[in-house]
Design a protein around this motif. Structure first.
Motif, PDB file in Angstrom:
ATOM      1  N   LEU A 120      15.381  39.564 -78.252  1.00 32.55           N
ATOM      2  CA  LEU A 120      14.009  39.994 -77.962  1.00 32.55           C
ATOM      3  C   LEU A 120      13.022  39.364 -78.935  1.00 32.55           C
ATOM      4  N   LEU A 121      13.349  39.367 -80.215  1.00 37.64           N
ATOM      5  CA  LEU A 121      12.452  38.794 -81.215  1.00 37.64           C
ATOM      6  C   LEU A 121      12.356  37.279 -81.052  1.00 37.64           C
ATOM      7  N   LYS A 122      13.441  36.655 -80.650  1.00 35.81           N
ATOM      8  CA  LYS A 122      13.426  35.210 -80.428  1.00 35.81           C
ATOM      9  C   LYS A 122      12.512  34.849 -79.253  1.00 35.81           C
ATOM     10  N   ILE A 123      12.560  35.672 -78.209  1.00 32.20           N
ATOM     11  CA  ILE A 123      11.715  35.434 -77.039  1.00 32.20           C
ATOM     12  C   ILE A 123      10.242  35.586 -77.402  1.00 32.20           C
ATOM     13  N   ARG A 124       9.908  36.583 -78.206  1.00 33.73           N
ATOM     14  CA  ARG A 124       8.486  36.775 -78.536  1.00 33.73           C
ATOM     15  C   ARG A 124       7.974  35.694 -79.470  1.00 33.73           C
ATOM     16  N   GLU A 125       8.884  35.038 -80.191  1.00 29.56           N
ATOM     17  CA  GLU A 125       8.473  33.966 -81.114  1.00 29.56           C
ATOM     18  C   GLU A 125       8.232  32.637 -80.408  1.00 29.56           C
ATOM     19  N   SER A 126       8.929  32.420 -79.272  1.00 31.30           N
ATOM     20  CA  SER A 126       8.892  31.093 -78.667  1.00 31.30           C
ATOM     21  C   SER A 126       8.937  31.187 -77.149  1.00 31.30           C
ATOM     22  N   GLU A 127       8.133  30.381 -76.494  1.00 32.88           N
ATOM     23  CA  GLU A 127       8.115  30.343 -75.035  1.00 32.88           C
ATOM     24  C   GLU A 127       9.436  29.841 -74.471  1.00 32.88           C
ATOM     25  N   LYS A 128      10.018  28.836 -75.102  1.00 38.90           N
ATOM     26  CA  LYS A 128      11.314  28.296 -74.698  1.00 38.90           C
ATOM     27  C   LYS A 128      12.385  28.852 -75.636  1.00 38.90           C
ATOM     28  N   VAL A 129      13.495  29.298 -75.053  1.00 39.81           N
ATOM     29  CA  VAL A 129      14.505  30.004 -75.836  1.00 39.81           C
ATOM     30  C   VAL A 129      15.875  29.362 -75.660  1.00 39.81           C
TER      31      VAL A 129
END
Length: 351
Positions: A140-149
């Motif tokens: 979840l935190l990775k998704i909020r940090e970056s548009e591409k995951v």
């Protein structure tokens, strides 16, 4: 000092009438409660996720989105999102959508959840309870940090450089960690630099002060500015024009729910003496007239360091008009008294 309301959208047996409200009616009532909370100047409204017959909100984001166009200022949050059994991609998408609809007022309160119905429902093993939460929070935190995951874990298919949409109005989308008082979860929130919500629903609330200090110490050690990290509490309560009326109205539904859950979890019988002890000044129930409730919130702020207080109402099914009156009194009488006193106190402390 932010003040608001949280609810689990209860559809338990009404002990006064013997009837059970429909899920549809209770959902419509909650939308009205959110709108009123905004109108009376409250700061936040939280809806908890559950997957059982006696709670109607399995999807907090949808409930909050229904109220979003009818509100202007109030922040809209889950309370909590059961992240251990949820797909973090969908959680982010749902709350990013809510954020757009509300013009940047959405928040996620992520927690393990004390109810376990979602695990078998979505095909998860309770033995993976902690590992699921840790992995899902990381994603979840990775998704909020970056548009591409790009991400790989043990319990969900990997993601290889894929976009997650829509993107929220806020950057970053606020994510709070909900905790029942487990030191490990408090430390995790501090290390990650995430705001903390404590469920203070029993005992003496002042006893949570060491947990707030542990949280701040962990955050500071991890390099975060603790002055920018809010700490919230979620506590049961009810407000009426006089304290005895508030107590007499709130007790029956509270007793019913506490004893239903008590039978499920092996708690002792909940009676009026337990209730009255909990609504004393040192107890965890915020029940009474506006001044009584305001005094307890002020005490919590001064002794625990809470910067956001969320009154959880109702506990069990109560008349909608009574819940609306509590929200009105919280916004028009309790919140102004708390804010005024805290402002004076902080001015004195800083001087």
């Amino acid at each position: 000092m932010e003040i608001g309301v949280s609810t689990f959208v209860e559809t338990t047996l009404d002990v006064q009438t013997g009837e059970v409200i429909s899920h549809a009616q209770r959902l419509r009532e909650v939308v009205e409660e959110i709108v009123l909370a905004d109108q009376v100047g409250l700061d936040v409204f939280g809806v908890g996720e559950h997957h059982r017959e006696d709670f109607a909100a399995s999807s907090p984001a949808i409930v909050l989105a229904a109220a979003a166009p009818q509100t202007k200022r109030i922040r809209l949050t889950s309370a909590v999102t059961v992240l251990s059994s949820a797909d973090p991609v969908r959680v982010f998408q749902d709350f990013a959508s809510l954020d757009g609809i509300s013009n940047g007022r959405a928040e996620i309160m992520a927690g393990r959840g004390s109810f376990i119905e979602s695990f078998p429902l979505f095909g998860y093993d309770l033995q993976d309870y902690d590992e699921l939460f840790n992995e899902n929070l990381e994603l979840l935190l990775k998704i909020r940090e970056s548009e591409k995951v790009t991400w790989r874990g043990s319990h969900r298919p990997a993601i290889n450089n894929l976009g997650v949409y829509p993107r929220p109005e806020q950057n970053p989308l606020p994510v709070w960690i909900g905790s029942g008082g487990n030191p490990e979860s408090v430390i995790r929130a501090g290390v990650l630099g995430l705001p903390l919500v404590l469920a203070i629903i029993g005992g003496n609330p002042v006893n949570f002060a060491p947990l707030v200090q542990i949280y701040k110490k962990a955050a500071s050690k991890a390099g975060h500015d603790i002055s920018n990290l809010p700490v919230a509490s979620h506590s049961h309560g009810f407000i009426a024009e006089d304290t005895e009326t508030a107590a007499d109205k709130f007790f029956p539904s509270t007793q019913y729910v506490m004893n239903v859950l008590g039978r499920e979890r092996g708690w002792g019988h909940y009676d009026r003496s337990s209730f009255d002890a909990a609504r004393s000044f040192e107890g965890a129930l915020y029940v009474g007239d506006p001044q009584t409730v305001a005094n307890k919130i002020i005490h919590l702020r001064k002794n625990v360091g809470i910067t956001r207080f969320m009154l959880h109402v109702p506990v069990g099914s109560m008349p909608h008009d009574d819940v609306m009156k509590t929200i009105e009194l919280l916004g028009t009488e309790v919140a102004p008294r708390v804010r005024e006193e805290i402002s004076k106190w902080e001015s004195g402390v800083n001087n």
